[in-house]
Design a protein around this motif. Structure first.
Motif, PDB file in Angstrom:
ATOM      1  N   ASN A 150       7.007  -4.827  -1.192  1.00 45.51           N
ATOM      2  CA  ASN A 150       5.874  -3.921  -1.060  1.00 45.51           C
ATOM      3  C   ASN A 150       6.234  -2.692  -0.219  1.00 45.51           C
ATOM      4  O   ASN A 150       5.856  -1.563  -0.556  1.00 45.51           O
ATOM      5  CB  ASN A 150       4.694  -4.646  -0.419  1.00 45.51           C
ATOM      6  N   GLN A 151       6.960  -2.906   0.859  1.00 46.04           N
ATOM      7  CA  GLN A 151       7.339  -1.791   1.729  1.00 46.04           C
ATOM      8  C   GLN A 151       8.290  -0.840   1.010  1.00 46.04           C
ATOM      9  O   GLN A 151       8.169   0.393   1.120  1.00 46.04           O
ATOM     10  CB  GLN A 151       7.982  -2.327   3.005  1.00 46.04           C
ATOM     11  N   ARG A 154       6.353   1.174  -1.397  1.00 47.20           N
ATOM     12  CA  ARG A 154       5.616   2.202  -0.660  1.00 47.20           C
ATOM     13  C   ARG A 154       6.536   3.379  -0.337  1.00 47.20           C
ATOM     14  O   ARG A 154       6.149   4.552  -0.474  1.00 47.20           O
ATOM     15  CB  ARG A 154       5.044   1.598   0.617  1.00 47.20           C
ATOM     16  N   THR A 158       6.083   7.183  -1.744  1.00 49.30           N
ATOM     17  CA  THR A 158       5.982   8.313  -0.820  1.00 49.30           C
ATOM     18  C   THR A 158       6.987   9.398  -1.192  1.00 49.30           C
ATOM     19  O   THR A 158       6.663  10.594  -1.219  1.00 49.30           O
ATOM     20  CB  THR A 158       6.227   7.838   0.623  1.00 49.30           C
ATOM     21  N   LEU A 208       0.071   5.128  -5.467  1.00 55.60           N
ATOM     22  CA  LEU A 208       0.381   3.699  -5.382  1.00 55.60           C
ATOM     23  C   LEU A 208      -0.839   2.906  -4.942  1.00 55.60           C
ATOM     24  O   LEU A 208      -1.526   3.284  -3.984  1.00 55.60           O
ATOM     25  CB  LEU A 208       1.514   3.468  -4.373  1.00 55.60           C
ATOM     26  N   TRP A 220      -2.674  -4.796   2.719  1.00 59.77           N
ATOM     27  CA  TRP A 220      -1.238  -4.693   2.985  1.00 59.77           C
ATOM     28  C   TRP A 220      -0.832  -5.643   4.102  1.00 59.77           C
ATOM     29  O   TRP A 220       0.274  -6.132   4.125  1.00 59.77           O
ATOM     30  CB  TRP A 220      -0.864  -3.263   3.355  1.00 59.77           C
TER      31      TRP A 220
END
Length: 220
Positions: A150-151, A154, A158, A208, A220
């Motif tokens: 997930n990170q 992300r 970005t 996202l 999150w």
């Protein structure tokens, strides 16, 4: 008009296999990757890929050059048991993190430019990757790998925020698959159509989101 094209990475079995079939039923032209054996998927274009291999990934990118995808869906996960993190061997930690986090994002990086500017890039995640929902004991390595996934997604979103594409992390729920086990409460034949409903509803919305199979946000 030509049918919309979808690429499902990781369709040898389980959720990916059911997803590819559901997309075909909805009129998509589907390209599906498998690691070894080609599953029985009428109407699906099969490509071979071991997703953890950068060489195979680059070769697939070459073979698909010129394709215009409306959807790229990356599905991959392994689980190496319910072991406290202090007892996990380093090689097992590396294997799970490479398979569940690094390789899916390498795949997105390698194939994302095949997706049309108004298309969707989706990755199969899990509520197990939610840090705020991690309130029950167990499966520490698997949870960590999904949180890392997930990170990384992300970070990718970005960095590519201006490309206009829809980007999704999807929690399909706890399904009866080889990974989910025979006692899981959900049947993929019922949960995956709901996932595709979410993909269709979110198409064309840039940015996202981390959503469950009902289209609800996952913390999150």
């Amino acid at each position: 008009m030509s049918p919309k094209q979808a690429l499902v990475v990781g369709a040898s079995r389980g959720l990916g296999l059911v997803l590819a079939g559901e997309l075909v039923r909805r009129g998509r032209h589907v390209i599906a990757t498998t690691r070894r054996d080609s599953p029985d998927l009428p109407g699906v274009e099969i490509e071979s890929l071991e997703m953890t291999s950068p060489v195979q990934l680059a070769a697939l990118r070459e073979r698909l050059a010129g394709r215009n995808l409306d959807l790229l869906f990356v599905n991959a996960a392994i689980d190496r048991g319910n072991t406290p993190i202090g007892e996990v061997p380093t090689d097992v930690f590396t294997e799970v993190m490479v398979t569940n986090a690094l390789s899916p994002l390498r795949t997105v990086e390698a194939l994302g430019d095949l997706v049309t500017p108004d298309g969707t890039i989706a990755v199969m995640s899990s509520e197990q990757g939610s840090i705020s929902l991690n309130t029950e004991d167990g499966y520490e390595l698997y949870k960590a790998s999904k949180a890392a996934l997930n990170q990384l997604m992300r970070s990718y979103a970005t960095r590519t925020a201006g490309d206009g594409r829809t980007k999704l992390l999807i929690d399909p729920g706890h399904n009866r698959t080889r990974l989910g086990g025979p006692d899981a409460p959900l049947d993929p034949e019922e949960s995956i159509p709901a996932v595709v409903d979410v993909l269709e509803a979110e198409a064309g919305k840039p940015g996202l989101r981390f959503l469950d199979r009902h289209g609800e946000p996952v913390p999150w």
